[in-house]
Scaffold this motif. Structure first.
Motif, PDB file in Angstrom:
ATOM      1  N   MET A  21      -1.917  -9.865 -12.622  1.00 32.76           N
ATOM      2  CA  MET A  21      -1.039  -9.263 -11.635  1.00 32.76           C
ATOM      3  C   MET A  21      -1.522  -9.583 -10.223  1.00 32.76           C
ATOM      4  SD  MET A  21       0.111  -5.242 -11.423  1.00 32.76           S
ATOM      5  CE  MET A  21       0.739  -5.171 -13.097  1.00 32.76           C
ATOM      6  N   LYS A  22      -2.830  -9.433 -10.013  1.00 35.80           N
ATOM      7  CA  LYS A  22      -3.393  -9.695  -8.692  1.00 35.80           C
ATOM      8  C   LYS A  22      -3.275 -11.174  -8.331  1.00 35.80           C
ATOM      9  CE  LYS A  22      -7.421  -8.530  -5.879  1.00 35.80           C
ATOM     10  NZ  LYS A  22      -7.525  -9.841  -5.202  1.00 35.80           N
ATOM     11  N   GLU A  23      -3.559 -12.059  -9.277  1.00 34.00           N
ATOM     12  CA  GLU A  23      -3.498 -13.492  -8.998  1.00 34.00           C
ATOM     13  C   GLU A  23      -2.073 -13.965  -8.722  1.00 34.00           C
ATOM     14  OE1 GLU A  23      -5.379 -15.262 -12.378  1.00 34.00           O
ATOM     15  OE2 GLU A  23      -7.427 -14.925 -11.608  1.00 34.00           O
ATOM     16  N   SER A  24      -1.083 -13.235  -9.216  1.00 34.76           N
ATOM     17  CA  SER A  24       0.309 -13.605  -8.960  1.00 34.76           C
ATOM     18  C   SER A  24       0.770 -13.213  -7.561  1.00 34.76           C
ATOM     19  CB  SER A  24       1.224 -12.954 -10.003  1.00 34.76           C
ATOM     20  OG  SER A  24       1.318 -11.549  -9.786  1.00 34.76           O
ATOM     21  N   GLY A  25      -0.067 -12.430  -6.874  1.00 30.37           N
ATOM     22  CA  GLY A  25       0.274 -12.036  -5.510  1.00 30.37           C
ATOM     23  C   GLY A  25       0.572 -10.572  -5.324  1.00 30.37           C
ATOM     24  N   VAL A  26       0.536  -9.795  -6.404  1.00 28.31           N
ATOM     25  CA  VAL A  26       0.793  -8.357  -6.302  1.00 28.31           C
ATOM     26  C   VAL A  26      -0.395  -7.670  -5.625  1.00 28.31           C
ATOM     27  CG1 VAL A  26       1.238  -6.229  -7.588  1.00 28.31           C
ATOM     28  CG2 VAL A  26       2.198  -8.409  -8.380  1.00 28.31           C
ATOM     29  N   GLN A  27      -0.107  -6.754  -4.697  1.00 26.60           N
ATOM     30  CA  GLN A  27      -1.149  -5.911  -4.113  1.00 26.60           C
ATOM     31  C   GLN A  27      -1.414  -4.773  -5.089  1.00 26.60           C
ATOM     32  OE1 GLN A  27      -3.032  -6.366  -1.566  1.00 26.60           O
ATOM     33  NE2 GLN A  27      -3.088  -4.707  -0.094  1.00 26.60           N
ATOM     34  N   VAL A  28      -2.634  -4.702  -5.634  1.00 29.29           N
ATOM     35  CA  VAL A  28      -2.961  -3.718  -6.673  1.00 29.29           C
ATOM     36  C   VAL A  28      -3.970  -2.709  -6.133  1.00 29.29           C
ATOM     37  CG1 VAL A  28      -3.855  -3.363  -9.006  1.00 29.29           C
ATOM     38  CG2 VAL A  28      -2.583  -5.457  -8.466  1.00 29.29           C
ATOM     39  N   VAL A  29      -3.667  -1.428  -6.317  1.00 31.38           N
ATOM     40  CA  VAL A  29      -4.563  -0.347  -5.907  1.00 31.38           C
ATOM     41  C   VAL A  29      -4.702   0.620  -7.086  1.00 31.38           C
ATOM     42  CG1 VAL A  29      -4.920   1.592  -4.328  1.00 31.38           C
ATOM     43  CG2 VAL A  29      -3.876  -0.524  -3.485  1.00 31.38           C
ATOM     44  N   VAL A  30      -5.921   1.052  -7.359  1.00 31.78           N
ATOM     45  CA  VAL A  30      -6.159   2.027  -8.416  1.00 31.78           C
ATOM     46  C   VAL A  30      -6.728   3.301  -7.805  1.00 31.78           C
ATOM     47  CG1 VAL A  30      -7.471   2.562 -10.505  1.00 31.78           C
ATOM     48  CG2 VAL A  30      -6.538   0.258 -10.170  1.00 31.78           C
ATOM     49  N   LEU A  31      -6.055   4.418  -8.050  1.00 32.00           N
ATOM     50  CA  LEU A  31      -6.523   5.711  -7.566  1.00 32.00           C
ATOM     51  C   LEU A  31      -7.054   6.522  -8.742  1.00 32.00           C
ATOM     52  CD1 LEU A  31      -3.743   6.739  -5.008  1.00 32.00           C
ATOM     53  CD2 LEU A  31      -5.850   5.457  -4.618  1.00 32.00           C
ATOM     54  N   LEU A  32      -8.299   6.941  -8.635  1.00 31.29           N
ATOM     55  CA  LEU A  32      -8.901   7.758  -9.691  1.00 31.29           C
ATOM     56  C   LEU A  32      -8.318   9.165  -9.689  1.00 31.29           C
ATOM     57  CD1 LEU A  32     -12.550   6.590  -8.985  1.00 31.29           C
ATOM     58  CD2 LEU A  32     -11.002   5.723 -10.751  1.00 31.29           C
ATOM     59  N   ALA A  33      -7.755   9.565  -8.573  1.00 34.72           N
ATOM     60  CA  ALA A  33      -7.053  10.846  -8.440  1.00 34.72           C
ATOM     61  C   ALA A  33      -6.269  10.821  -7.149  1.00 34.72           C
ATOM     62  CB  ALA A  33      -8.034  12.022  -8.441  1.00 34.72           C
ATOM     63  N   LEU A  34      -5.178  11.574  -7.122  1.00 35.23           N
ATOM     64  CA  LEU A  34      -4.418  11.811  -5.897  1.00 35.23           C
ATOM     65  C   LEU A  34      -4.312  13.324  -5.753  1.00 35.23           C
ATOM     66  CD1 LEU A  34      -2.744  10.842  -3.494  1.00 35.23           C
ATOM     67  CD2 LEU A  34      -0.762  10.706  -4.997  1.00 35.23           C
ATOM     68  N   SER A  35      -5.362  13.917  -5.218  1.00 31.19           N
ATOM     69  CA  SER A  35      -5.432  15.381  -5.147  1.00 31.19           C
ATOM     70  C   SER A  35      -6.427  15.791  -4.071  1.00 31.19           C
ATOM     71  CB  SER A  35      -5.858  15.973  -6.493  1.00 31.19           C
ATOM     72  OG  SER A  35      -7.220  15.683  -6.749  1.00 31.19           O
ATOM     73  N   ASP A  36      -6.517  17.103  -3.864  1.00 33.02           N
ATOM     74  CA  ASP A  36      -7.454  17.648  -2.865  1.00 33.02           C
ATOM     75  C   ASP A  36      -8.800  17.988  -3.470  1.00 33.02           C
ATOM     76  OD1 ASP A  36      -5.687  17.786  -0.521  1.00 33.02           O
ATOM     77  OD2 ASP A  36      -4.565  19.237  -1.706  1.00 33.02           O
ATOM     78  N   GLU A  37      -9.017  17.627  -4.716  1.00 39.37           N
ATOM     79  CA  GLU A  37     -10.189  18.109  -5.440  1.00 39.37           C
ATOM     80  C   GLU A  37     -11.382  17.170  -5.408  1.00 39.37           C
ATOM     81  OE1 GLU A  37      -8.581  18.748  -9.287  1.00 39.37           O
ATOM     82  OE2 GLU A  37      -7.145  20.236  -8.579  1.00 39.37           O
ATOM     83  N   GLY A  38     -11.291  16.066  -4.661  1.00 39.39           N
ATOM     84  CA  GLY A  38     -12.412  15.147  -4.572  1.00 39.39           C
ATOM     85  C   GLY A  38     -12.480  14.206  -5.755  1.00 39.39           C
ATOM     86  N   ALA A  39     -13.606  13.472  -5.827  1.00 39.98           N
ATOM     87  CA  ALA A  39     -13.773  12.466  -6.880  1.00 39.98           C
ATOM     88  C   ALA A  39     -13.840  13.148  -8.243  1.00 39.98           C
ATOM     89  CB  ALA A  39     -15.023  11.638  -6.621  1.00 39.98           C
ATOM     90  N   PRO A  40     -13.029  12.733  -9.202  1.00 40.74           N
ATOM     91  CA  PRO A  40     -13.008  13.349 -10.528  1.00 40.74           C
ATOM     92  C   PRO A  40     -13.988  12.665 -11.473  1.00 40.74           C
ATOM     93  CG  PRO A  40     -11.313  11.704 -10.394  1.00 40.74           C
ATOM     94  CD  PRO A  40     -12.057  11.657  -9.068  1.00 40.74           C
ATOM     95  N   ALA A  41     -14.044  13.162 -12.707  1.00 40.99           N
ATOM     96  CA  ALA A  41     -14.734  12.407 -13.754  1.00 40.99           C
ATOM     97  C   ALA A  41     -13.876  11.190 -14.060  1.00 40.99           C
ATOM     98  CB  ALA A  41     -14.897  13.281 -14.993  1.00 40.99           C
ATOM     99  N   TYR A  42     -14.507  10.032 -14.219  1.00 43.71           N
ATOM    100  CA  TYR A  42     -13.743   8.815 -14.469  1.00 43.71           C
ATOM    101  C   TYR A  42     -14.630   7.817 -15.200  1.00 43.71           C
ATOM    102  CZ  TYR A  42     -16.343   6.869 -10.515  1.00 43.71           C
ATOM    103  OH  TYR A  42     -17.340   6.446  -9.671  1.00 43.71           O
ATOM    104  N   ASP A  43     -14.016   6.784 -15.756  1.00 45.78           N
ATOM    105  CA  ASP A  43     -14.748   5.756 -16.489  1.00 45.78           C
ATOM    106  C   ASP A  43     -15.377   4.792 -15.484  1.00 45.78           C
ATOM    107  OD1 ASP A  43     -15.363   3.280 -17.910  1.00 45.78           O
ATOM    108  OD2 ASP A  43     -14.317   4.198 -19.614  1.00 45.78           O
ATOM    109  N   ARG A  44     -16.671   4.915 -15.295  1.00 51.38           N
ATOM    110  CA  ARG A  44     -17.351   4.115 -14.276  1.00 51.38           C
ATOM    111  C   ARG A  44     -17.411   2.635 -14.638  1.00 51.38           C
ATOM    112  NH1 ARG A  44     -19.938   7.175 -10.411  1.00 51.38           N
ATOM    113  NH2 ARG A  44     -19.848   9.425 -10.784  1.00 51.38           N
TER     114      ARG A  44
END
Length: 389
Positions: free
Chosen positions: A320-343
């Motif tokens: 997807m990125k190599e095709s020219g798409v701008q890719v963004v990954v959000l681990l959360a969209l909230s007021d609670e800070g950094a969540p548990a996530y797969d590092r």
């Protein structure tokens, strides 16, 4: 000074409960309001006897009693404290089932966390409760829209206008203010004029869709707040004619809710919080929605705990990125800070040049602006959320 000391003793007494009276050397709470506040706190936070550490509480399973308690805390505490106490009551005293009763929903203070709880109960909620639950959700959605709509439209609109600038505009499309500022180095004092070697203008505003935005939202239980915020943002973006916005939610299946974006409440009731996660499948579906890679932004909102095929997920992101798409990954969209996530998955995405970080709702419009303007999202995130993973 005595008044200050008494005020401090009162606050500590309310914090510590009746067992703290001896240590504080105070004679107890005097006003009826203070005593009522103490009872409300004690019902939720007082420990059981015998040092078991178990919360005995005084709410029990009685719906009328819980309703009175909800009324008391709204009377004696500010709304921010009420939200915390409600959340603690659900967690500590197992009051989730009581939220299925309409009279209790009418008494609660609506907030994002309550909406997440209600959405998780959506499939088991009696029809008599759904109308009340919908009103609660609608109230929270309208409040979020009030906070973020204008800022989002302004930030995104500005980014799209900048992206539409052209270096060889027609005369009617020249932005003379920016052109003059761009060419100040070419000022000729003898002629008292600026030589416009570089013209700055805007593309014709009649241009229809300038960017495609695809939001893919993980609806596992831990992502409840993110689902609420992302749904509202999706509705705001869908209202902008210069964007083509798609919204999909996923667990082990993928549901396209784009047609419901005109009503974020409908979007939210179309979700099903909980269950497994197949990020790879969600990305595969999202790829099918992207027809103009160079003009597309893909935002994946997930804690990255993949239950599908990890290698395939990363391969799709790379493609997807190599095709020219701008890719963004959000681990959360909230007021609670950094969540548990797969590092491990977050690190793998970073190695692919895809930033992965948690974002607060108030900063999401700025993030969109940077991404749609083809800016460096990773650097922006680092400068904005210093100390985050």
């Amino acid at each position: 000074m005595k008044e200050i000391d008494e005020a401090q003793l009162r606050r500590w007494r309310l914090v510590l409960g009746s067992p703290g009276e001896a240590g504080l050397g105070c004679g107890g709470l005097r006003s009826t309001d203070d005593q009522a506040m103490d009872r409300a706190l004690g019902s939720l936070y007082d420990s059981g006897q015998g040092g078991s550490g178990r919360r005995s509480g005084g709410l029990g399973g009685s719906a009328p009693q819980v309703s009175r308690w909800l009324g008391d805390i709204r009377r004696y505490f500010p709304s921010t404290v009420v939200e915390v106490m409600q959340r603690d009551a659900v967690d500590r005293l197992n009051l989730t089932e009581l939220l299925l009763e309409p009279e209790l929903l009418e008494a609660v203070e609506p907030d994002v966390h309550l909406v997440g709880t209600l959405l998780s109960l959506n499939r088991v909620m009696p029809e008599t409760t759904k109308a009340t639950a919908r009103m609660v959700v609608e109230k929270v959605v309208k409040e979020i829209e009030r906070r973020i709509a204008a800022q989002t439209v302004a930030a995104v609109g500005g980014a799209l206008n900048r992206a539409a600038r052209v270096s060889r505009p027609k005369l009617r499309d020249i932005d003379w203010d920016r052109t003059i500022r761009k060419n100040l180095a070419n000022y000729l004092p003898d002629h008292r004029t600026v030589v416009p070697e570089r013209l700055v203008g805007y593309g014709r505003k009649a241009q229809a869709v300038k960017r495609d935005v695809v939001l893919a939202i993980d609806q596992s239980g831990s992502m409840a707040s993110s689902v609420v915020y992302a749904s509202v943002f999706g509705a705001v973006l869908a209202s902008m004619r210069s964007l083509r916005t798609s919204l999909v939610v996923f667990d082990t299946a993928v549901v396209d809710l784009t047609e419901k974006l005109s009503d974020p409440v409908e979007v939210l009731f179309g979700t099903q919080l909980g269950g497994g996660t197949d990020i790879n499948r969600a990305i595969a579906y999202s790829q099918s929605l992207i027809t103009r890679p160079a003009d597309s932004l893909f935002v994946l909102i997930s804690d990255l705990y993949e239950g599908g095929v990890r290698a395939e997920m990363l391969r799709r992101i790379r493609a997807m990125k190599e095709s020219g798409v701008q890719v963004v990954v959000l681990l959360a969209l909230s007021d609670e800070g950094a969540p548990a996530y797969d590092r491990d998955n977050a690190a793998a995405l970073t190695a692919l040049g895809v930033p992965a970080f948690a974002c607060t709702p108030d900063k999401f419009p700025d993030l969109l602006a940077v991404a749609l303007d083809r800016g460096d999202v990773g650097t922006w995130a680092h400068n904005t959320f210093r100390g985050q993973p």
